[in-house]
Design a protein around this motif. Structure first.
Motif, PDB file in Angstrom:
ATOM      1  N   ASP A   1      18.956   7.675  12.943  1.00 42.26           N
ATOM      2  CA  ASP A   1      18.674   6.241  12.893  1.00 42.26           C
ATOM      3  C   ASP A   1      17.201   5.925  13.150  1.00 42.26           C
ATOM      4  OD1 ASP A   1      21.381   5.588  12.428  1.00 42.26           O
ATOM      5  OD2 ASP A   1      21.802   5.737  14.584  1.00 42.26           O
ATOM      6  N   GLY A   2      16.386   6.961  13.354  1.00 41.60           N
ATOM      7  CA  GLY A   2      14.966   6.772  13.581  1.00 41.60           C
ATOM      8  C   GLY A   2      14.587   6.546  15.036  1.00 41.60           C
ATOM      9  N   LYS A   3      15.557   6.675  15.937  1.00 41.22           N
ATOM     10  CA  LYS A   3      15.283   6.510  17.368  1.00 41.22           C
ATOM     11  C   LYS A   3      14.670   7.790  17.923  1.00 41.22           C
ATOM     12  CE  LYS A   3      17.422   5.608  21.802  1.00 41.22           C
ATOM     13  NZ  LYS A   3      18.653   5.635  22.561  1.00 41.22           N
ATOM     14  N   LEU A   4      13.618   7.645  18.728  1.00 39.61           N
ATOM     15  CA  LEU A   4      12.971   8.801  19.325  1.00 39.61           C
ATOM     16  C   LEU A   4      13.945   9.532  20.238  1.00 39.61           C
ATOM     17  CD1 LEU A   4      10.344  10.410  19.641  1.00 39.61           C
ATOM     18  CD2 LEU A   4       9.765   8.884  21.546  1.00 39.61           C
ATOM     19  N   GLN A   5      14.118  10.803  19.984  1.00 40.37           N
ATOM     20  CA  GLN A   5      15.081  11.612  20.712  1.00 40.37           C
ATOM     21  C   GLN A   5      14.402  12.635  21.615  1.00 40.37           C
ATOM     22  OE1 GLN A   5      17.616  13.721  17.991  1.00 40.37           O
ATOM     23  NE2 GLN A   5      19.424  13.139  19.135  1.00 40.37           N
ATOM     24  N   ALA A   6      13.252  13.172  21.145  1.00 42.92           N
ATOM     25  CA  ALA A   6      12.552  14.207  21.908  1.00 42.92           C
ATOM     26  C   ALA A   6      11.093  14.240  21.489  1.00 42.92           C
ATOM     27  CB  ALA A   6      13.185  15.567  21.672  1.00 42.92           C
ATOM     28  N   VAL A   7      10.270  14.776  22.391  1.00 41.12           N
ATOM     29  CA  VAL A   7       8.866  15.037  22.085  1.00 41.12           C
ATOM     30  C   VAL A   7       8.609  16.486  22.472  1.00 41.12           C
ATOM     31  CG1 VAL A   7       6.463  14.412  22.498  1.00 41.12           C
ATOM     32  CG2 VAL A   7       8.228  12.643  22.603  1.00 41.12           C
ATOM     33  N   SER A   8       8.078  17.242  21.518  1.00 44.94           N
ATOM     34  CA  SER A   8       7.818  18.658  21.744  1.00 44.94           C
ATOM     35  C   SER A   8       6.301  18.884  21.779  1.00 44.94           C
ATOM     36  CB  SER A   8       8.438  19.473  20.601  1.00 44.94           C
ATOM     37  OG  SER A   8       8.199  20.837  20.797  1.00 44.94           O
TER      38      SER A   8
ATOM     39  N   MET B   1      13.063   6.603  29.198  1.00 41.73           N
ATOM     40  CA  MET B   1      13.777   6.208  27.981  1.00 41.73           C
ATOM     41  C   MET B   1      14.884   7.203  27.628  1.00 41.73           C
ATOM     42  SD  MET B   1      10.475   5.137  25.646  1.00 41.73           S
ATOM     43  CE  MET B   1      11.393   5.288  24.124  1.00 41.73           C
ATOM     44  N   GLY B   2      14.958   8.309  28.364  1.00 43.38           N
ATOM     45  CA  GLY B   2      15.960   9.323  28.068  1.00 43.38           C
ATOM     46  C   GLY B   2      15.531  10.301  26.994  1.00 43.38           C
ATOM     47  N   VAL B   3      14.235  10.322  26.686  1.00 41.40           N
ATOM     48  CA  VAL B   3      13.703  11.223  25.676  1.00 41.40           C
ATOM     49  C   VAL B   3      13.528  12.612  26.305  1.00 41.40           C
ATOM     50  CG1 VAL B   3      11.680  11.711  24.222  1.00 41.40           C
ATOM     51  CG2 VAL B   3      12.535   9.365  24.443  1.00 41.40           C
TER      52      VAL B   3
ATOM     53  N   ASP C   1       5.121  16.949  18.526  1.00 40.05           N
ATOM     54  CA  ASP C   1       6.078  16.740  17.442  1.00 40.05           C
ATOM     55  C   ASP C   1       7.099  15.737  17.953  1.00 40.05           C
ATOM     56  OD1 ASP C   1       7.533  16.957  15.102  1.00 40.05           O
ATOM     57  OD2 ASP C   1       8.553  18.804  15.717  1.00 40.05           O
ATOM     58  N   TYR C   2       7.180  14.593  17.288  1.00 36.08           N
ATOM     59  CA  TYR C   2       8.110  13.538  17.685  1.00 36.08           C
ATOM     60  C   TYR C   2       9.402  13.715  16.899  1.00 36.08           C
ATOM     61  CZ  TYR C   2       4.028  11.474  19.849  1.00 36.08           C
ATOM     62  OH  TYR C   2       2.923  11.257  20.629  1.00 36.08           O
ATOM     63  N   ILE C   3      10.507  13.911  17.592  1.00 41.12           N
ATOM     64  CA  ILE C   3      11.796  14.201  16.969  1.00 41.12           C
ATOM     65  C   ILE C   3      12.681  12.964  17.053  1.00 41.12           C
ATOM     66  CG2 ILE C   3      13.822  15.705  17.048  1.00 41.12           C
ATOM     67  CD1 ILE C   3      11.810  17.669  18.613  1.00 41.12           C
TER      68      ILE C   3
END
Length: 69
Positions: A56-63, A19-21, A50-52
């Protein structure tokens, strides 16, 4: 973490990657394989996610950060 749990984690991480996350482990950009290895080796704690999201509320990263118990 047993073999089935590792398979589930592997699929989840690959999905995020597709997904490009961006994935982070303890504050550093990483790969699914490194996260899996860290989970396997964590004896004195676990990993908190931690879901970043972007504005716009689109998932960008997961830490994934080690939390010692």
């Amino acid at each position: 973490m047993d073999k089935n749990e590792r398979k589930i984690l592997h699929r989840e991480l690959e999905t995020y990657e597709d997904m490009g996350v961006t994935l982070y482990l303890n504050g550093r950009s990483t790969t699914p394989k490194r996260i899996e290895k860290a989970y396997k080796m964590a004896e004195e704690g676990g990993y908190m996610r931690d879901y970043i999201q972007d504005e716009d509320g689109k998932l960008q990263a997961v830490s994934f950060d080690l939390v010692k118990g």
